[in-house]
Each structure stands twice: as C-alpha cells, then as structure tokens.
Design a protein around this motif. Sequence first.
Motif, PDB file in Angstrom:
ATOM      1  N   PHE A 117     -13.703  74.989  47.142  1.00 32.70           N
ATOM      2  CA  PHE A 117     -14.355  73.694  47.200  1.00 32.70           C
ATOM      3  C   PHE A 117     -13.546  72.525  45.896  1.00 32.70           C
ATOM      4  O   PHE A 117     -14.040  72.402  45.323  1.00 32.70           O
ATOM      5  CB  PHE A 117     -15.548  73.246  47.949  1.00 32.70           C
ATOM      6  CG  PHE A 117     -16.381  73.630  48.599  1.00 32.70           C
ATOM      7  CD1 PHE A 117     -15.092  73.771  50.163  1.00 32.70           C
ATOM      8  CD2 PHE A 117     -17.137  74.672  48.528  1.00 32.70           C
ATOM      9  CE1 PHE A 117     -16.386  74.834  51.012  1.00 32.70           C
ATOM     10  CE2 PHE A 117     -17.695  76.050  49.530  1.00 32.70           C
ATOM     11  CZ  PHE A 117     -17.889  75.424  51.170  1.00 32.70           C
ATOM     12  N   THR A 118     -12.331  71.767  46.971  1.00 28.42           N
ATOM     13  CA  THR A 118     -11.932  70.472  46.308  1.00 28.42           C
ATOM     14  C   THR A 118     -12.538  69.483  47.094  1.00 28.42           C
ATOM     15  O   THR A 118     -11.805  69.279  48.658  1.00 28.42           O
ATOM     16  CB  THR A 118     -10.296  71.092  46.447  1.00 28.42           C
ATOM     17  OG1 THR A 118     -10.275  72.580  45.677  1.00 28.42           O
ATOM     18  CG2 THR A 118      -9.456  69.609  45.457  1.00 28.42           C
ATOM     19  N   PHE A 119     -12.935  68.240  46.794  1.00 22.66           N
ATOM     20  CA  PHE A 119     -13.127  66.984  46.883  1.00 22.66           C
ATOM     21  C   PHE A 119     -11.771  66.193  47.159  1.00 22.66           C
ATOM     22  O   PHE A 119     -11.626  65.699  46.157  1.00 22.66           O
ATOM     23  CB  PHE A 119     -14.387  66.493  46.804  1.00 22.66           C
ATOM     24  CG  PHE A 119     -15.320  67.712  47.382  1.00 22.66           C
ATOM     25  CD1 PHE A 119     -15.884  67.761  48.284  1.00 22.66           C
ATOM     26  CD2 PHE A 119     -16.193  68.493  46.292  1.00 22.66           C
ATOM     27  CE1 PHE A 119     -16.637  68.918  48.795  1.00 22.66           C
ATOM     28  CE2 PHE A 119     -17.070  69.241  46.628  1.00 22.66           C
ATOM     29  CZ  PHE A 119     -16.944  70.019  47.794  1.00 22.66           C
ATOM     30  N   VAL A 120     -11.382  65.638  48.235  1.00 25.55           N
ATOM     31  CA  VAL A 120      -9.915  65.420  47.890  1.00 25.55           C
ATOM     32  C   VAL A 120     -10.171  63.498  48.769  1.00 25.55           C
ATOM     33  O   VAL A 120     -10.599  63.136  49.607  1.00 25.55           O
ATOM     34  CB  VAL A 120      -8.907  65.644  48.809  1.00 25.55           C
ATOM     35  CG1 VAL A 120      -7.827  64.547  49.502  1.00 25.55           C
ATOM     36  CG2 VAL A 120      -8.739  66.727  48.747  1.00 25.55           C
ATOM     37  N   THR A 121     -10.647  62.507  47.844  1.00 26.47           N
ATOM     38  CA  THR A 121     -10.701  60.542  47.687  1.00 26.47           C
ATOM     39  C   THR A 121      -9.525  60.064  48.045  1.00 26.47           C
ATOM     40  O   THR A 121     -10.223  59.100  48.769  1.00 26.47           O
ATOM     41  CB  THR A 121     -11.359  60.472  46.928  1.00 26.47           C
ATOM     42  OG1 THR A 121     -10.806  61.027  45.557  1.00 26.47           O
ATOM     43  CG2 THR A 121     -12.876  61.187  46.604  1.00 26.47           C
ATOM     44  N   ASP A 122      -8.375  60.534  48.455  1.00 31.68           N
ATOM     45  CA  ASP A 122      -7.199  60.091  48.291  1.00 31.68           C
ATOM     46  C   ASP A 122      -6.508  59.704  49.735  1.00 31.68           C
ATOM     47  O   ASP A 122      -5.258  59.839  49.660  1.00 31.68           O
ATOM     48  CB  ASP A 122      -6.390  60.154  47.164  1.00 31.68           C
ATOM     49  CG  ASP A 122      -5.357  61.575  46.628  1.00 31.68           C
ATOM     50  OD1 ASP A 122      -6.434  62.873  47.416  1.00 31.68           O
ATOM     51  OD2 ASP A 122      -4.887  61.424  46.350  1.00 31.68           O
ATOM     52  N   GLY A 123      -7.210  60.883  50.907  1.00 32.88           N
ATOM     53  CA  GLY A 123      -6.498  60.603  52.263  1.00 32.88           C
ATOM     54  C   GLY A 123      -6.154  62.172  52.288  1.00 32.88           C
ATOM     55  O   GLY A 123      -5.747  62.891  51.689  1.00 32.88           O
TER      56      GLY A 123
END
Length: 206
Positions: A117-123
């Motif tokens: 998992f990679t959590f993407v916080t820029d859309g």
Amino acid sequence: MGKVTAGLTMSLDGFIAGPNDGPDHPLGEGGMRLFDWYTSGDTDYVVPSGGMTFKISSRAAEMLQEVFSSIGAIVTGRRTFDITNGWGGTHPIGEHVPIFVVTHSVPEGWDYEGTPFTFVTDGVESAVEQARAAAGDKNVAVSAASVIQQCLRAGLLDEVHVDLVPVLLGDGVRMFDHLGREHIELERTRIIEDPDVTHLTFRVVR
Ligand SMILES: NC(=O)c1ccc[n+]([C@@H]2O[C@H](COP(=O)([O-])OP(=O)(O)OC[C@H]3O[C@@H](n4cnc5c(N)ncnc54)[C@H](OP(=O)(O)O)[C@@H]3O)[C@@H](O)[C@H]2O)c1
C-alpha cells in the motif's frame, strides 16, 4: 503503456453498495446480494492471492483470468480500504501488485515491511500517475466509486467494466454520481451474458 480501467459490480439501479456500509456490512445493508454471482456458477476460479475461490461461469472465469493477469497496479479509495481493513493485508489480486490508496491522511499501522500500500494525499491524478509508473506495460485498475468518478471527470479512464446484477437495491452508494452535466460517451467493447449477471466492458470515448 497499459490502460487505466475501472471495474465494479453494480445493481441495475446503479448502486455498488447498499446503505450504511462499514466494516460490519462491507457492501452496506443487503449489498452482499451484489456478489451472489461470485458463488452461483459451476466453474472454480481461484483468485491470484490463492485466498478465495469463486464459483462462476466458465466464461466469467476466463474473463477474470484475463483481467486479473493484466493488472499491474490498483488505485482505490480510503473508504474501500478502511471497510475491508486493507483486505486483511492481502488483496485478492495478490501481494505483488502495488495498491495506491487515495486519502486525505495516512493511516497508522500499515507501514510494515513489504506492504503493497502507498497512501496518496495529493489527489487522483497523482495516484493514477504513480500507479501507471508502477504498472509499466500492464493495466491500472481503479476500484472505488468516488475515485472512478474523479477519474472520469478528469479524463483519466480508458475503460469501464461493470458486472451488472439484475436487482434494484433502491439505496446506497452510487457508481456514477457527481459527474456533472457533460456527457461522457462510452463504446461497448464486450458483453458476457450470464443468467444472474451481465459483464459489460466499455471504452471511454475521448
Ligand atoms: N460493488 C463493488 O464491486 C465494490 C467494490 C469495491 C468497493 N465497493 C464498495 O464501495 C464503497 C466505497 O466506495 P466510495 O466511493 O464510498 O468510497 P472510496 O472511493 O473507496 O473512498 C472515498 C474516500 O477516499 C478518500 N478520497 C477520495 N478522493 C480523494 C481525493 N481526491 N483526495 C483525498 N482523498 C480522497 C476520502 O477519504 P478520507 O477523506 O478519509 O481520506 C474519501 O472519503 C464501499 O461500500 C465498498 O464496500 C463496492
């Protein structure tokens, strides 16, 4: 470069989950009806992770084999991730496929060795870009309604796949919501008709 594809199981009235979804009711109240087709066929299909066996039609099994083997990365949403508790750490697609979770905040406890998992916080655009890079020549599968909607609006999707179930759920989480008034044209490229589900694939016309 592979395609960016979206795929979910949907009721005839457009819901991909019933109301009040959450960890106790991952597909909302009554929503598990949507997944009956995974157990109503006569052909065993073992998911790539080996953690589940579906009983589906032979044609659906061929289709899933083709679809799953073409996926090089997944983009999903934080609600789907939370509701499934990160698929218990192993997505049915297998632990080797990277999964990009679009979210406003990174959850604790998921930074273990070898996490997919990679959590993407820029859309969503960033998530799709990162997933494309990870997938290489393979496809990126987008598998969460709100993320699919944003991808459709941003023109990021090449293909939409719907497993259409002949039931009217009446309420819940809509697949094609918040899309605005501009038409989005689709061209049907495949149909597989089983008695209890119709598998529809569309190219997004751009
Ligand atoms: N029928 C099927 O085949 C199928 C398959 C998978 C899932 N489901 C169901 O679908 C439902 C979940 O879908 P959903 O559309 O409600 O939720 P979702 O797309 O899984 O997640 C939505 C959440 O993702 C985060 N997010 C989305 N876009 C973002 C952005 N641009 N920037 C930052 N964060 C963003 C936000 O969470 P935060 O603000 O908390 O970060 C948002 O609340 C569940 O009921 C699930 O069980 C159905």
